[in-house]
Design an enzyme around this catalytic site. Structure first.
Site, PDB file in Angstrom:
ATOM      1  N   ASP A  72       0.841  -1.185   0.000  1.00 29.42           N
ATOM      2  CA  ASP A  72       0.000   0.000   0.000  1.00 29.42           C
ATOM      3  C   ASP A  72       0.879   1.239   0.000  1.00 29.42           C
ATOM      4  O   ASP A  72       2.059   1.180   0.340  1.00 29.42           O
ATOM      5  CB  ASP A  72      -0.940   0.012   1.208  1.00 29.42           C
ATOM      6  N   ASN A 134      -7.491  -2.254  13.817  1.00 29.23           N
ATOM      7  CA  ASN A 134      -8.898  -2.482  13.474  1.00 29.23           C
ATOM      8  C   ASN A 134      -9.083  -3.751  12.659  1.00 29.23           C
ATOM      9  O   ASN A 134     -10.150  -3.985  12.089  1.00 29.23           O
ATOM     10  CB  ASN A 134      -9.474  -1.286  12.724  1.00 29.23           C
ATOM     11  N   HIS A 136      -7.338  -4.554   9.934  1.00 32.97           N
ATOM     12  CA  HIS A 136      -7.046  -4.444   8.512  1.00 32.97           C
ATOM     13  C   HIS A 136      -5.806  -5.248   8.137  1.00 32.97           C
ATOM     14  O   HIS A 136      -4.937  -5.523   8.966  1.00 32.97           O
ATOM     15  CB  HIS A 136      -6.904  -2.972   8.080  1.00 32.97           C
ATOM     16  N   GLU A 141      -9.634  -2.008   4.790  1.00 32.58           N
ATOM     17  CA  GLU A 141     -10.272  -1.623   6.038  1.00 32.58           C
ATOM     18  C   GLU A 141     -11.501  -2.497   6.321  1.00 32.58           C
ATOM     19  O   GLU A 141     -11.970  -3.226   5.439  1.00 32.58           O
ATOM     20  CB  GLU A 141     -10.681  -0.151   5.964  1.00 32.58           C
TER      21      GLU A 141
END
Length: 245
Positions: A72, A134, A136, A141
């Protein structure tokens, strides 16, 4: 329900978890080179990956046969910005790589998204990843599609993901963290021949528990790893604290 399950290893410290993960990654690269003459590897860029990459870089491998990619990249940061994920990896991966294909969104993220997707069409031998606070993986996400037809996608960053960058010391304030990124999607990540996932620190404990013991559901993208028997998950004790004894 699939019977495929990852291997979970818990070490006493973050350094020990990273060392074990780095040795596992090296073995996967050796196997790929032995089988096909090269290894295609996708790397995560995060402080949690530091010990793994340091260990891996110290191994005696034919680095000229390694084709490296990353997961990413922020949109809006210069390629040489200290917090650019590609720059972070370029500063840490060993010299002599066969190639390192960086995501470079520049002023035309859509063109770069298409280019990078084309570069990932061939099979990937190894993915070295982490898990976000979270749940991810890469910047997929919560709510991301497990069956996404795109190999690379532009996304808006979740607030927790942005805050994690501050808590990890990567940015001084939340307002400094970019709000958008290009990310490799879930299907090409989990389709890799081998997955080495390194997760350390107490702030990851709840995400690790959700990923490994909760429902396999897009609300926790990392839960897809429950169905990957070629995945090794390397934890320190604090990241494993919420797992059943």
């Amino acid at each position: 329900m699939s019977n495929r399950q990852p291997t979970v290893r818990v070490a006493d410290s973050a350094a020990e978890a990273g060392t074990a993960a780095g040795l596992a990654a090296a073995e996967a690269i050796r196997a790929a080179i032995s089988d096909s003459g090269h290894a295609r590897v996708i790397f995560a860029s995060a402080p949690s990956q530091q010990d793994m990459i340091s260990t891996l870089a110290d191994q005696q491998l034919d680095w000229s046969a390694v084709q490296a990619f990353h997961m990413d990249e922020y949109i809006g940061l210069a390629p040489d910005h200290p917090q650019s994920f590609g720059q972070w990896l370029a500063d840490r991966l060993p010299a002599g790589l066969g190639s390192f294909d960086r995501i470079l969104p520049g002023s035309d993220p859509e063109s770069e998204r298409r280019r990078y997707a084309a570069a990932l069409q061939a099979p990937v031998d190894l993915v070295c990843m982490g898990i976000g606070v979270n749940g991810h993986i890469a910047f997929n996400e919560p709510g991301s599609d497990f069956d996404d037809l795109e190999l690379v996608r532009q996304i808006e960053l979740d607030q927790l993901s942005r805050q994690q960058q501050v808590d990890d010391g990567c940015f001084a304030a939340l307002t400094d963290v970019p709000t958008a990124a290009l990310t490799v999607t879930i299907p090409p990540l989990v389709a890799a021949r081998t997955i080495v996932c390194t997760v350390v620190g107490p702030r990851k404990a709840s995400a690790v528990a959700a990923a490994l013991t909760g429902a396999v559901d897009p609300s926790c993208p990392a839960s897809i790893l429950q169905h990957r028997d070629r995945a090794g998950i390397y934890l320190d004790r604090s990241a494993a604290a919420d797992l059943p004894v």
